[in-house]
Design an enzyme around this catalytic site. Structure first.
Site, short mmCIF file in Angstrom:
data_model
loop_
_atom_site.label_atom_id
_atom_site.label_comp_id
_atom_site.label_asym_id
_atom_site.label_seq_id
_atom_site.Cartn_x
_atom_site.Cartn_y
_atom_site.Cartn_z
N ARG A 43 0.80 -1.23 0.00
CA ARG A 43 0.00 0.00 0.00
C ARG A 43 0.84 1.27 0.00
NH1 ARG A 43 -5.51 -0.82 3.56
NH2 ARG A 43 -6.27 -2.63 2.41
N ASP A 152 -14.65 12.37 7.52
CA ASP A 152 -13.68 11.33 7.25
C ASP A 152 -12.29 11.94 7.39
OD1 ASP A 152 -13.93 8.36 5.81
OD2 ASP A 152 -11.98 9.31 5.49
#
Length: 280
Positions: A43, A152
């Site tokens: 990632r 978020d």
């Protein structure tokens, strides 16, 4: 001659993995177990390459420098997964329509205010689903003091959520009736939320493990599929903070694989496997 390392995979050591773990915990409360070293590499290596760094060590030093704050956010976002869909875990929306909205509508009509929080909104299907449920149960809601806070940690997904535009394949959970009522298609087949529904959600960037600027309380909080990234102490602190932000009798909805370990300590009572109510 070109530098051979320019196309090579960035150097990655166990010390780098441990540093990523510390950064994730410090910046966002994210707990990364020892078994996830390979996942971290897959990632984060893209972020390392796109930043022009030849090693994780150089990259991690950069993100912790004053000039690397923007990249730090991208690193944290790379470590989380934004899996979402419209009306995901639909029983929560049914419960809200049947058990919250009648009393909330009466409160709004009498001059009160209604607040719902989508605490990890990702690209927006959750808060827009909440808005559709609110308007389905109380069509006049947009004319009253009704708002849905959608937050978020990832500023990119918050921007996507605020735009309210989705490709057709992302809208499978929305009924044809709701699409006709709340959305408009463009010539490319994308669907965008239009009309009075757009006045309900307010989108903000927020780290759940940092300070919260909100002063008031909420009738409903959706915090689903996010505490799976946290260790147990961080989860318990978050449950307590969320409970404090609920009105008396308000509801907390959690993900299907999540559970409040000690609900009574938070002033909550479990009314269904993934639904908790703030004690009156």
């Amino acid at each position: 001659m070109a530098d051979a390392r320019s196309t090579a995979e960035p150097e990655y050591t166990d010390a780098d993995f441990q540093m990523v773990r510390r950064i994730a915990k410090q910046e966002a409360g994210i707990f990364i177990p020892d078994s996830k070293s390979t996942l971290v590499y897959s990632r984060v290596s893209r972020r390392v390459r796109e930043s022009g760094m030849e090693s994780f060590h150089a990259y991690l030093n950069y993100v912790q420098s004053p000039s690397g704050r923007a990249e730090m956010e991208k690193l944290v976002c790379a470590l989380t997964t934004n899996v979402t869909s419209f009306f995901r875990e639909r029983p929560h929306f049914v419960h809200m329509e049947q058990n919250v909205m009648p009393a909330l509508a009466a409160k709004l009509r009498s001059g009160g205010r209604g607040r719902i929080w989508s605490a990890a909104c990702s690209t927006g299907p959750e808060p827009w689903s909440i808005a559709m449920s609110v308007l389905s149960a109380f069509p006049e809601a947009a004319s009253y003091d009704m708002r849905i806070l959608a937050t978020d940690i990832n500023s990119n997904v918050v921007a996507q959520a605020a735009a309210g535009t989705y490709v057709a394949s992302e809208t499978d959970g929305i009924s044809t009736t709701q699409k006709n009522q709340f959305m408009q298609a463009d010539d490319r087949g994308n669907l965008t939320f239009v009309g009075n529904i757009r006045s309900l959600p307010v989108f903000k960037v927020l780290n759940l493990n940092a300070d919260w600027p909100m002063r008031g309380q909420f009738a409903v909080i959706f915090c689903r599929n996010v505490v799976i990234y946290f260790d147990e102490p961080t989860r318990e602190r978050l449950w307590g903070r969320l409970a404090d932000k609920l009105e008396s009798g308000g509801f907390l909805y959690v993900g299907h694989s999540e559970k409040v370990a000690n609900p009574r300590q938070c002033g909550l009572e479990q009314v269904a496997p993934t639904i908790y109510r703030k004690a009156s």
